[in-house]
Design a protein around this motif. Sequence first.
Motif, mmCIF file in Angstrom:
data_model
loop_
_atom_site.group_PDB
_atom_site.id
_atom_site.type_symbol
_atom_site.label_atom_id
_atom_site.label_comp_id
_atom_site.label_asym_id
_atom_site.label_seq_id
_atom_site.Cartn_x
_atom_site.Cartn_y
_atom_site.Cartn_z
ATOM 1 N N VAL A 29 0.770 -0.999 -0.479
ATOM 2 C CA VAL A 29 -0.071 -0.350 -0.188
ATOM 3 C C VAL A 29 0.989 1.478 0.049
ATOM 4 O O VAL A 29 0.757 1.736 1.271
ATOM 5 C CB VAL A 29 -0.832 0.324 0.952
ATOM 6 C CG1 VAL A 29 -1.386 1.306 1.210
ATOM 7 C CG2 VAL A 29 -1.556 -1.432 0.850
ATOM 8 N N VAL A 35 -0.877 2.809 4.083
ATOM 9 C CA VAL A 35 0.106 3.120 3.683
ATOM 10 C C VAL A 35 0.936 2.375 4.803
ATOM 11 O O VAL A 35 1.526 2.557 5.910
ATOM 12 C CB VAL A 35 0.494 4.946 3.774
ATOM 13 C CG1 VAL A 35 0.457 5.375 5.135
ATOM 14 C CG2 VAL A 35 1.580 4.859 2.794
ATOM 15 N N ILE A 58 -7.382 -3.843 4.481
ATOM 16 C CA ILE A 58 -7.304 -2.554 4.009
ATOM 17 C C ILE A 58 -8.122 -1.367 5.016
ATOM 18 O O ILE A 58 -9.699 -1.930 5.067
ATOM 19 C CB ILE A 58 -7.565 -1.977 2.688
ATOM 20 C CG1 ILE A 58 -7.118 -2.804 1.381
ATOM 21 C CG2 ILE A 58 -7.620 -0.740 2.666
ATOM 22 C CD1 ILE A 58 -5.246 -2.516 1.821
ATOM 23 N N ARG A 107 -6.270 0.944 -7.643
ATOM 24 C CA ARG A 107 -7.157 1.334 -6.220
ATOM 25 C C ARG A 107 -8.012 1.031 -6.081
ATOM 26 O O ARG A 107 -8.633 0.583 -6.533
ATOM 27 C CB ARG A 107 -6.980 3.054 -6.749
ATOM 28 C CG ARG A 107 -7.662 3.544 -5.488
ATOM 29 C CD ARG A 107 -7.248 5.505 -6.191
ATOM 30 N NE ARG A 107 -8.552 6.214 -6.272
ATOM 31 C CZ ARG A 107 -9.069 6.028 -7.487
ATOM 32 N NH1 ARG A 107 -8.327 6.024 -8.603
ATOM 33 N NH2 ARG A 107 -10.133 6.446 -7.795
ATOM 34 N N ALA A 111 -6.971 3.371 -1.135
ATOM 35 C CA ALA A 111 -5.843 2.650 -1.267
ATOM 36 C C ALA A 111 -4.757 2.742 -2.478
ATOM 37 O O ALA A 111 -5.913 2.432 -2.757
ATOM 38 C CB ALA A 111 -5.798 1.603 -0.451
ATOM 39 N N LEU A 113 -2.482 0.713 -4.310
ATOM 40 C CA LEU A 113 -2.149 -0.841 -4.299
ATOM 41 C C LEU A 113 -0.623 -0.584 -5.478
ATOM 42 O O LEU A 113 -0.897 -0.580 -6.592
ATOM 43 C CB LEU A 113 -2.540 -1.910 -4.040
ATOM 44 C CG LEU A 113 -3.746 -1.888 -3.250
ATOM 45 C CD1 LEU A 113 -4.186 -2.685 -2.970
ATOM 46 C CD2 LEU A 113 -3.236 -1.482 -1.505
#
Length: 453
Positions: A29, A35, A58, A107, A111, A113
């Motif tokens: 992430v 993150v 997530i 996305r 988030a 990735l």
Amino acid sequence: MSGNVRGIDTEANPASSARSSVPVPRITVVSGAGVGRAFAMTGVSATIGRHPTNDLVIPDPRVSGVHVELQRSVSGVYVRDAGSTNGTWLGAHRVTEIELAVGGEIRVGDATLRLDRDAEAAPAKVSARTSFGELVGASVVMRELFATLERIAPKELSVLVQGETGTGKEEVARALHAASPRAANPFVVIDATSLPEALAESLLFGHERGAFTGATERRIGYFEAADTGTVFLDEVGELPAALQGKFLRVLERREVTRVGGSAPIKIDVRLLTATHRDLRNEIDAGRFREDLYYRLAQVRVHVPPLRDRTDDLPLLAQKLLSEVSTSIMIDADAAAHLAAQPWPGNVRELRNVLFRAGALSRDGIIRRSDVAGEGGGFRGTPEERSVLDVSGTFPAAKDSAIERFESAYLAALMRRCAGNLSRASREAHLTRHHLRSLLKKRGLYAAPLDEDD
């Protein structure tokens, strides 16, 4: 994703490589919720989502319980949206299924990735065997599954088997039972979709004489019948909410109380369950109890769809045709045609196609003309579109006509209704239960949607 798993020469010795040769991807992430979180995808498949049992979690309310499913490929990772609410995005484009190359980004929710390579992580071990019970496969994804089954079969763990309809979830359960210390004891199969709601508790846990109208004698339930053995509950995701609580209490206390009875009865069973749904999304939607999920899923295994392991088709065809006759063979052109199809009904659909083609084949060899139009709902060959065969006996001709009509009608119906079982049942003026039974009978039940869009 058809044909995206590297093939393994079925003549070679799979034991020559104890691990997959595909490099290990690493998902990180790089911005947004979570993150800095990352995981190395050592197995062939993985999931990303908000539920804590995902491989990468997530913490974002816009991310679904299970948001995306991943499958390792030679050059990257196949990303498949798992029916998420807010979608999976590649730049400005919402995607359903893509192959993400190294350095690529997607996305989910807030988030972002990124896919990289992990130089230090080692791929998961794969089994040296090409079969486990009635399951066969030489592909990496199947031999990784066999390695997992070998480890968990002797243990007293509850196992949740996930996979699309027709992939062989019941065969996994039977193989686990047969390889366990309980192999000589009962193996009881319960189909949750066929449990009448009014009688479900009685069928599962038994009842005493006089417990309700029509209860003229004592009856033991499925769990008592399976004592010292294994219970396999298929389509556990269909259990009504009221029954889920009672089911949880049985698992916690290891005892049942018959309907109309007062004395609890101790039971000793191993529980295996299966579903074509991802129960983590059902939890997200409030349709399945999370505490029950954790009781059922001490170990989770996933049976891959046939489209993700079409290199196993020669082995599968050999095994399935041997159930009919050891003299029937399939030529290379026919096998290549079948391997290119999407197989929404998975191994069950393949079995039906091969059995039908074997019956129609000449000289015991299945040719492309015998399977043309199979595996993807195509319009069919000229022979399949020809007039009815009215030769032979009346019962035989009638059965052939009914089978042909039902298969064609049901395939067209489910295409028109985009796989929505509720919509299809209304359009056909059939109950959902009856329609589901017909679809299963004709090998067309491919996990249709049960709710209106």
